[in-house]
Motif scaffolding. Structure first.
Motif, mmCIF file in Angstrom:
data_model
loop_
_atom_site.group_PDB
_atom_site.id
_atom_site.type_symbol
_atom_site.label_atom_id
_atom_site.label_comp_id
_atom_site.label_asym_id
_atom_site.label_seq_id
_atom_site.Cartn_x
_atom_site.Cartn_y
_atom_site.Cartn_z
ATOM 1 N N LYS B 83 0.588 -1.347 0.029
ATOM 2 C CA LYS B 83 -0.175 -0.452 0.088
ATOM 3 C C LYS B 83 0.707 1.191 0.479
ATOM 4 O O LYS B 83 0.166 2.143 -0.632
ATOM 5 C CB LYS B 83 -0.697 -0.062 0.836
ATOM 6 C CG LYS B 83 -2.368 -1.210 0.828
ATOM 7 C CD LYS B 83 -3.441 -0.753 2.386
ATOM 8 C CE LYS B 83 -3.891 -1.719 1.722
ATOM 9 N NZ LYS B 83 -5.056 -1.840 2.912
ATOM 10 N N ASP B 166 -6.964 9.631 -2.824
ATOM 11 C CA ASP B 166 -7.451 8.329 -1.528
ATOM 12 C C ASP B 166 -8.121 7.120 -3.154
ATOM 13 O O ASP B 166 -7.745 5.737 -2.027
ATOM 14 C CB ASP B 166 -8.824 9.049 -2.020
ATOM 15 C CG ASP B 166 -9.094 9.488 -0.083
ATOM 16 O OD1 ASP B 166 -8.019 9.687 0.482
ATOM 17 O OD2 ASP B 166 -10.108 9.831 0.112
ATOM 18 N N HIS B 167 -7.540 7.580 -4.211
ATOM 19 C CA HIS B 167 -7.891 6.156 -5.531
ATOM 20 C C HIS B 167 -6.768 4.367 -5.097
ATOM 21 O O HIS B 167 -6.565 3.643 -5.504
ATOM 22 C CB HIS B 167 -7.817 6.642 -6.432
ATOM 23 C CG HIS B 167 -6.962 7.197 -6.607
ATOM 24 N ND1 HIS B 167 -6.144 8.188 -6.348
ATOM 25 C CD2 HIS B 167 -5.641 7.217 -7.480
ATOM 26 C CE1 HIS B 167 -4.924 9.225 -6.584
ATOM 27 N NE2 HIS B 167 -4.721 8.137 -7.544
ATOM 28 N N ASP B 170 -7.749 2.138 -0.548
ATOM 29 C CA ASP B 170 -8.836 1.944 0.441
ATOM 30 C C ASP B 170 -9.220 2.672 1.386
ATOM 31 O O ASP B 170 -8.324 3.325 2.752
ATOM 32 C CB ASP B 170 -9.391 0.485 0.290
ATOM 33 C CG ASP B 170 -8.500 -0.072 2.086
ATOM 34 O OD1 ASP B 170 -9.319 0.600 2.293
ATOM 35 O OD2 ASP B 170 -7.721 -0.945 2.229
ATOM 36 N N ALA B 171 -10.564 3.269 0.985
ATOM 37 C CA ALA B 171 -11.070 4.030 2.178
ATOM 38 C C ALA B 171 -10.704 3.795 3.533
ATOM 39 O O ALA B 171 -11.154 4.589 4.765
ATOM 40 C CB ALA B 171 -12.920 4.094 1.700
ATOM 41 N N LYS B 172 -11.347 2.620 3.706
ATOM 42 C CA LYS B 172 -11.102 2.416 5.298
ATOM 43 C C LYS B 172 -9.523 2.607 5.866
ATOM 44 O O LYS B 172 -9.674 2.911 7.003
ATOM 45 C CB LYS B 172 -11.515 0.340 5.442
ATOM 46 C CG LYS B 172 -12.683 0.499 5.675
ATOM 47 C CD LYS B 172 -12.935 -1.438 6.207
ATOM 48 C CE LYS B 172 -12.781 -1.623 6.651
ATOM 49 N NZ LYS B 172 -13.327 -3.087 7.786
ATOM 50 N N THR B 173 -8.538 2.183 5.527
ATOM 51 C CA THR B 173 -7.705 2.790 5.694
ATOM 52 C C THR B 173 -7.027 4.333 5.921
ATOM 53 O O THR B 173 -6.497 4.835 6.653
ATOM 54 C CB THR B 173 -6.634 2.004 4.515
ATOM 55 O OG1 THR B 173 -6.442 0.779 4.321
ATOM 56 C CG2 THR B 173 -4.338 2.757 4.988
ATOM 57 N N SER B 174 -7.664 4.818 4.521
ATOM 58 C CA SER B 174 -7.721 6.563 4.517
ATOM 59 C C SER B 174 -8.161 6.899 5.266
ATOM 60 O O SER B 174 -8.002 7.877 6.100
ATOM 61 C CB SER B 174 -8.416 6.698 3.264
ATOM 62 O OG SER B 174 -7.977 6.391 2.266
ATOM 63 N N LYS B 223 -17.756 -5.796 3.072
ATOM 64 C CA LYS B 223 -16.417 -5.348 3.168
ATOM 65 C C LYS B 223 -17.375 -3.853 1.841
ATOM 66 O O LYS B 223 -16.627 -3.369 2.689
ATOM 67 C CB LYS B 223 -15.972 -6.218 2.323
ATOM 68 C CG LYS B 223 -14.126 -5.654 1.984
ATOM 69 C CD LYS B 223 -13.261 -6.334 1.215
ATOM 70 C CE LYS B 223 -12.473 -5.494 1.149
ATOM 71 N NZ LYS B 223 -10.635 -5.905 0.715
ATOM 72 N N HIS B 224 -17.611 -4.669 0.987
ATOM 73 C CA HIS B 224 -18.456 -2.804 0.267
ATOM 74 C C HIS B 224 -18.622 -2.295 1.011
ATOM 75 O O HIS B 224 -18.473 -1.334 0.756
ATOM 76 C CB HIS B 224 -18.404 -3.968 -1.440
ATOM 77 C CG HIS B 224 -19.339 -2.522 -2.166
ATOM 78 N ND1 HIS B 224 -20.147 -2.181 -2.611
ATOM 79 C CD2 HIS B 224 -18.632 -1.859 -2.677
ATOM 80 C CE1 HIS B 224 -19.900 -1.508 -3.339
ATOM 81 N NE2 HIS B 224 -19.052 -1.330 -3.199
ATOM 82 N N MET B 227 -16.450 0.038 2.828
ATOM 83 C CA MET B 227 -16.081 1.153 2.377
ATOM 84 C C MET B 227 -16.686 1.941 1.907
ATOM 85 O O MET B 227 -16.125 3.511 1.940
ATOM 86 C CB MET B 227 -15.474 0.686 0.900
ATOM 87 C CG MET B 227 -14.545 -1.236 0.946
ATOM 88 S SD MET B 227 -13.285 -0.256 1.539
ATOM 89 C CE MET B 227 -12.192 -1.400 1.061
ATOM 90 N N GLN B 231 -15.982 6.029 2.973
ATOM 91 C CA GLN B 231 -16.122 6.966 2.155
ATOM 92 C C GLN B 231 -16.799 7.902 2.393
ATOM 93 O O GLN B 231 -16.713 9.377 2.404
ATOM 94 C CB GLN B 231 -16.285 6.679 0.806
ATOM 95 C CG GLN B 231 -16.107 7.062 -0.203
ATOM 96 C CD GLN B 231 -13.899 7.668 -0.370
ATOM 97 O OE1 GLN B 231 -13.528 7.000 -0.394
ATOM 98 N NE2 GLN B 231 -14.352 8.841 0.274
#
Lengths: 241, 241
Positions: B83, B166-167, B170-174, B223-224, B227, B231
């Motif tokens: 990542k 961000d792309h 992944d949003a969870k990490t961000s 999971k989706h 995310m 986001q």
């Protein structure tokens, strides 16, 4: 799997070795341990809170990229970008880093999982390269940029003069850089003879330094003969160095 | 072609602009001129002893690579190598560097040959990217690493919080990184409902921070949905920031 006595002492041995061989004393030996530990070893010792080298290798790779770039940028002030890029690619790559790792005996200190050990990973070029980069990352974090510069001035840059990366730079350029390390010299190529047939010509060229001829080369074009002469001169100069 | 009055003063104007806008004062303005001069301009002014940016760009590229690597390595201590690599690739690329160059108004100060100017090179992303890298190379050589760090802390790193990259992560990490900038927080995802059919399931998830729900997400898998929730939370937090 228990960490054996041997494995506990491996990083301690590495610390002693680095101190003795390179005068390097780590403030945080955990960073050093991280740099020399493969994921396979961490997986076999899940409850030890161990870290493996990948993150620190990510950093070390960029450290090497910059310091090598800066060195060749300054050392070869006339080299255009394309040749700088080719030279850097020859220096910053798996092939050379794995050789540096071996030369520094880093292979002896890697903490590997049993399966990887059995599969011969310890001598795998890709792993040795990773470990070299990870070590540089750890050194950078723990000791700062001066320590890294000192280390690579000893381990990497002398290889330039030894011709390790000649394939990345043409022989005429290499000869010029080699001779001009200590100031300007006058390098000239003279056509000595042109023989052979129209379809198979043969040129003979001499290269002279400050007016004194030092080597000759033969080739199917004048340029090729000059390259051969430059390579012959380089081989000779390096032997005498 | 003569160097026009305008072109002579362009680098002087750039010096003034950098001083006023960034507090940067170059010791050697020739380095700055080199960084902002394209080969096409040098070709049109062959007897001025001018240099073009390519060599210095070679160095600047490696400087940016290291400083961005070091920043994200330290800022995201839990991010695995893969990542980190993806994030760095999103930050250190033509697309982002050309945007930074525009934002810094560097396009106004490039010395271009007439043909390149007519062809619209001044707004070409690849040139803007090169100039940004070359400027960093010049800044590094002239002012040292601290000046570069100060500059990129102002120009590049704030874009992380603004979601530019961000792309790549992944949003969870961000979301986690965004919330944990100022210390540990507790982030939890809860499944609120599971609806739809077996072939077209629909999960609804909420994300809470330190026990307080802040956003929801819907998706075809848990999971989706998580995310989506992350986001939504990020978008909201950034709006309020």
């Amino acid at each position: 799997m228990e960490i054996t006595r041997k494995e506990v002492f491996l990083i301690k041995e590495l610390e002693d070795y680095l101190a003795k061989e390179f005068g390097i004393h780590f403030n945080n030996p955990d960073l050093l341990a991280e740099a020399f530990t493969q994921a396979s070893y961490v997986n076999e010792h899940p409850h030890q809170g161990l870290k493996y080298y990948e993150r620190i290798e990510f950093l070390g790779d960029a450290v090497l990229q910059l310091f090598v770039s800066e060195y060749i940028y300054k050392r070869f002030p006339e080299l255009p970008q394309g040749k700088l890029t080719r030279l850097r690619a020859a220096m910053v790559c798996e092939d050379s880093f794995s050789k540096f790792a071996k030369e520094c005996h880093f292979d002896q200190y890697i903490r590997l999982g049993h399966g990887e050990e059995m599969a011969g990973a310890r001598q795998r070029a890709s792993l040795l390269c990773d470990i070299f980069e990870a070590f540089i990352g750890a050194l950078y974090l723990d000791q700062g940029r001066d320590a890294v510069e000192k280390f690579i001035h000893r381990v990497i840059f002398p290889k330039l003069d030894m011709g390790w990366f000649d394939h990345a730079v043409d022989a005429k350029t290499s000869l010029q850089e080699f001779l001009q390390r200590n100031g300007d010299v006058d390098i000239e190529y003279h056509l000595l003879s042109e023989a052979g047939t129209e379809n198979d010509p043969q040129f003979k060229v001499s290269v002279s330094v400050n007016g004194e001829p030092i080597a000759q080369g033969i080739g199917s074009s004048k340029k090729h003969a000059e390259m051969q002469a430059a390579q012959a001169a380089l081989n000779q100069l390096r032997k005498n160095n």
